[in-house]
Design an enzyme around this catalytic site. Structure first.
Site, PDB file in Angstrom:
ATOM      1  N   ARG A  96      10.809  14.035   1.613  1.00  0.00           N
ATOM      2  CA  ARG A  96      11.640  12.508   1.119  1.00  0.00           C
ATOM      3  C   ARG A  96      11.034  12.337  -0.258  1.00  0.00           C
ATOM      4  O   ARG A  96       9.985  12.442  -0.514  1.00  0.00           O
ATOM      5  CB  ARG A  96      11.018  11.478   2.112  1.00  0.00           C
ATOM      6  CG  ARG A  96      11.355  10.138   1.848  1.00  0.00           C
ATOM      7  CD  ARG A  96      10.734   9.119   2.390  1.00  0.00           C
ATOM      8  NE  ARG A  96      11.253   7.774   2.158  1.00  0.00           N
ATOM      9  CZ  ARG A  96      10.567   6.733   2.138  1.00  0.00           C
ATOM     10  NH1 ARG A  96       9.153   6.881   2.042  1.00  0.00           N
ATOM     11  NH2 ARG A  96      10.955   5.738   1.470  1.00  0.00           N
TER      12      ARG A  96
ATOM     13  N   GLU B 276      15.169   8.539  10.119  1.00  0.00           N
ATOM     14  CA  GLU B 276      15.388   9.046   8.625  1.00  0.00           C
ATOM     15  C   GLU B 276      14.792  10.824   8.393  1.00  0.00           C
ATOM     16  O   GLU B 276      15.480  11.475   7.777  1.00  0.00           O
ATOM     17  CB  GLU B 276      14.252   8.640   7.564  1.00  0.00           C
ATOM     18  CG  GLU B 276      14.901   6.912   7.336  1.00  0.00           C
ATOM     19  CD  GLU B 276      13.900   6.031   6.901  1.00  0.00           C
ATOM     20  OE1 GLU B 276      13.760   5.973   5.632  1.00  0.00           O
ATOM     21  OE2 GLU B 276      12.984   5.470   7.766  1.00  0.00           O
TER      22      GLU B 276
ATOM     23  N   ASN C 276       6.648  13.522   4.057  1.00  0.00           N
ATOM     24  CA  ASN C 276       6.922  12.387   3.425  1.00  0.00           C
ATOM     25  C   ASN C 276       5.559  12.035   2.934  1.00  0.00           C
ATOM     26  O   ASN C 276       4.730  11.689   3.853  1.00  0.00           O
ATOM     27  CB  ASN C 276       7.367  11.391   4.336  1.00  0.00           C
ATOM     28  CG  ASN C 276       7.558  10.058   3.874  1.00  0.00           C
ATOM     29  OD1 ASN C 276       7.441   9.804   2.631  1.00  0.00           O
ATOM     30  ND2 ASN C 276       7.847   8.977   4.523  1.00  0.00           N
TER      31      ASN C 276
ATOM     32  N   HIS D 153      15.857   2.760   1.007  1.00  0.00           N
ATOM     33  CA  HIS D 153      16.138   3.022   2.317  1.00  0.00           C
ATOM     34  C   HIS D 153      17.467   3.763   2.572  1.00  0.00           C
ATOM     35  O   HIS D 153      17.954   3.649   3.403  1.00  0.00           O
ATOM     36  CB  HIS D 153      16.173   1.673   3.180  1.00  0.00           C
ATOM     37  CG  HIS D 153      15.018   1.024   3.255  1.00  0.00           C
ATOM     38  ND1 HIS D 153      14.812  -0.446   3.321  1.00  0.00           N
ATOM     39  CD2 HIS D 153      13.565   1.323   3.407  1.00  0.00           C
ATOM     40  CE1 HIS D 153      13.640  -0.836   3.434  1.00  0.00           C
ATOM     41  NE2 HIS D 153      12.804   0.501   3.346  1.00  0.00           N
TER      42      HIS D 153
ATOM     43  N   ARG E 146       6.412  -8.877   0.322  1.00  0.00           N
ATOM     44  CA  ARG E 146       7.245  -8.767  -0.662  1.00  0.00           C
ATOM     45  C   ARG E 146       8.257  -9.975  -0.859  1.00  0.00           C
ATOM     46  O   ARG E 146       8.698 -10.439   0.124  1.00  0.00           O
ATOM     47  CB  ARG E 146       8.217  -7.720  -1.075  1.00  0.00           C
ATOM     48  CG  ARG E 146       7.509  -6.237  -1.268  1.00  0.00           C
ATOM     49  CD  ARG E 146       8.581  -5.152  -1.556  1.00  0.00           C
ATOM     50  NE  ARG E 146       7.850  -4.052  -1.769  1.00  0.00           N
ATOM     51  CZ  ARG E 146       8.431  -2.891  -0.766  1.00  0.00           C
ATOM     52  NH1 ARG E 146       9.376  -3.173  -0.204  1.00  0.00           N
ATOM     53  NH2 ARG E 146       7.865  -1.700  -0.783  1.00  0.00           N
TER      54      ARG E 146
END
Ligand code: AMP
Length: 415
Positions: free
Chosen positions: A99, A396, A7, A189, A250
């Site tokens: 990823r 993940e 990743n 996600h 965010r």
């Protein structure tokens, strides 16, 4: 097979070596052999590395790019002090799973990487200018370091949401904007939501077609997903990860007019305003203290800080509103599943999100909620709760490794 899961961010590289194959997947016996993180690639990099059953290594060394970082990882793999069982060198890594953040409308499932696929990922750069270039760097670096014969597979964050219907993914702007520029909700996600949904099915013995749940990935970045008959039919992140829930830094959902208004009032450029909305808003912006939920909760508990409490309340109410919306979207869910750093570890946040939802059938058992053990799966709703509530730690990397095996062996996807 030993799968190297990668990743890559712009200056980071996270990796895992996972032993898995079709039999191990079937028996749920896949195993993480080693894992590590390299940060600050491009300057004095910080490395943390852990082999199963051995002491962790932490060190700093200059690493100029992702290729240098990967070569460094290979040296670690062959260092007798940090030997990984079954891995003597490059030849014992059988495939690499990457990823990749954005697959646009083109990549609806994981795929073996070749030049054509790289071009496709490049075409999505304008949709994810911060992420896809780093993912491509990782692919090129892995090709150089592991050789072009080691299969590489791309697993996309957006792919799980490729089942969104038009009604969910289109914005209410002129349709030509979608036609011309592919402006739409993509969602992110996806690998995490997919994993949570798969674990829910496994825990409850439900068939994919009978899986109607709401998954909440609550971490520094947060998103909700409505899953109907096993498919993602709506999700809170949108064209970019800025939309949806309020997050660490965010803002989440916002009236776009605020951007125009701010640009006049503050004389700020669009880039400056978006830097604020992405990096200095959310929990950090409201509290003025931190983007880290653990620290925020400490501020509330120890100092009764008003704005920390406000940030916490806003974080929870927004998640609650998405649960309500998705309950409507899937005509009632069987379960709500909490995951990621906050969702897995904070009984307080889970409780606050679920409070006052008994009218739609959600009732948390506070005792179970409080004793939910970090890192383990657990049902935390009351016996009578019509909608079950679960804590399901995300993984993940496991999905990345399993998809890599299936793509390389040309076996059908099972979850
Ligand atoms: P992630 O992005 O999934 O790694 O999640 C990071 C977020 O999880 C940060 O805001 C952490 O403060 C938060 N987190 C981790 N452990 C806890 C905890 N025990 N209580 C509350 N928040 C936590």
């Amino acid at each position: 097979m030993n799968i190297f899961v990668l990743n890559c961010g712009s200056s980071t590289l996270k990796f895992r070596i996972i032993e898995t194959d079709l039999d191990l997947i079937e028996q749920h016996a896949d195993r993480t052999l080693a894992m590590g993180v390299i940060e600050r690639i491009g300057s004095q990099a910080l490395i943390s590395y852990q082999v199963e059953g051995k002491a962790a290594l932490k060190e700093a060394t200059p690493l100029r790019d992702h290729k240098a970082a990967l070569n460094y990882v290979l040296k670690l793999l062959t260092n007798p002090d940090y030997e990984v069982p079954g891995i003597k060198g490059l030849e014992d890594i059988h495939a690499i799973g990457h990823r990749v953040v954005h697959g646009g409308e083109r990549f609806k499932s994981s795929i073996r990487v070749d030049d054509e696929v790289i071009r496709g990922i490049e075409d999505c750069i304008e949709l994810a200018p911060l992420h896809n270039p780093a993912n491509i760097k990782g692919i090129y670096a892995a090709r150089e370091v592991f050789g072009s014969t080691t299969p590489q597979v791309a697993v996309f964050d957006t792919a799980f949401h490729s089942t969104l219907p038009e009604t969910a993914y289109l914005y209410g702007i002129p349709y030509q904007m979608y036609r011309r520029y592919k402006i739409r909700k993509y969602g992110f996600h996806g690998t995490s939501h997919r994993y949570i949904s798969y674990r829910y099915r496994d825990l409850t013995g439900k068939a994919r077609e009978d899986t109607n749940i709401i998954t909440l990935h609550l971490g520094n970045g947060s998103s909700a997903c409505a899953i109907k008959q096993g498919d993602s039919i709506d999700t809170s992140m949108g064209f970019t990860p800025l939309e949806g829930l309020m997050m660490g830094t965010r803002c989440g959902d916002i009236d776009p007019t605020v951007i125009e208004f701010l640009s006049h009032k503050e004389g700020a450029t669009i880039d400056e305003i978006f830097a604020m909305l992405n990096k200095r808003s959310g929990v950090l912006g409201i509290s003025g203290l931190t983007n880290d939920m653990r620290d925020l909760i400490d501020e509330v508990d120890e100092f009764n800080d008003r704005r920390a409490q406000l940030a916490l309340d806003m974080f929870c109410i927004r998640a609650k509103k998405y649960i309500g919306a998705y309950m409507a979207a899937i005509n009632g869910a069987d379960a709500v599943c909490f995951s990621a750093g906050i969702g897995e570890n904070s009984p307080k946040i889970r409780s606050k999100i679920c409070e006052g939802m008994d009218h739609i059938g959600i009732e948390i058992d506070e005792e179970k909620n409080n004793i939910a053990v970090q890192g383990s799966e657990m049902m935390i709703s009351t016996h009578n709760s019509k909608v079950k509530v679960f804590v399901i730690p995300t993984n993940e990397e496991l999905i990345l490794a399993r998809d890599t095996v299936r793509v390389v062996l040309n076996a059908p996807r099972r979850n």
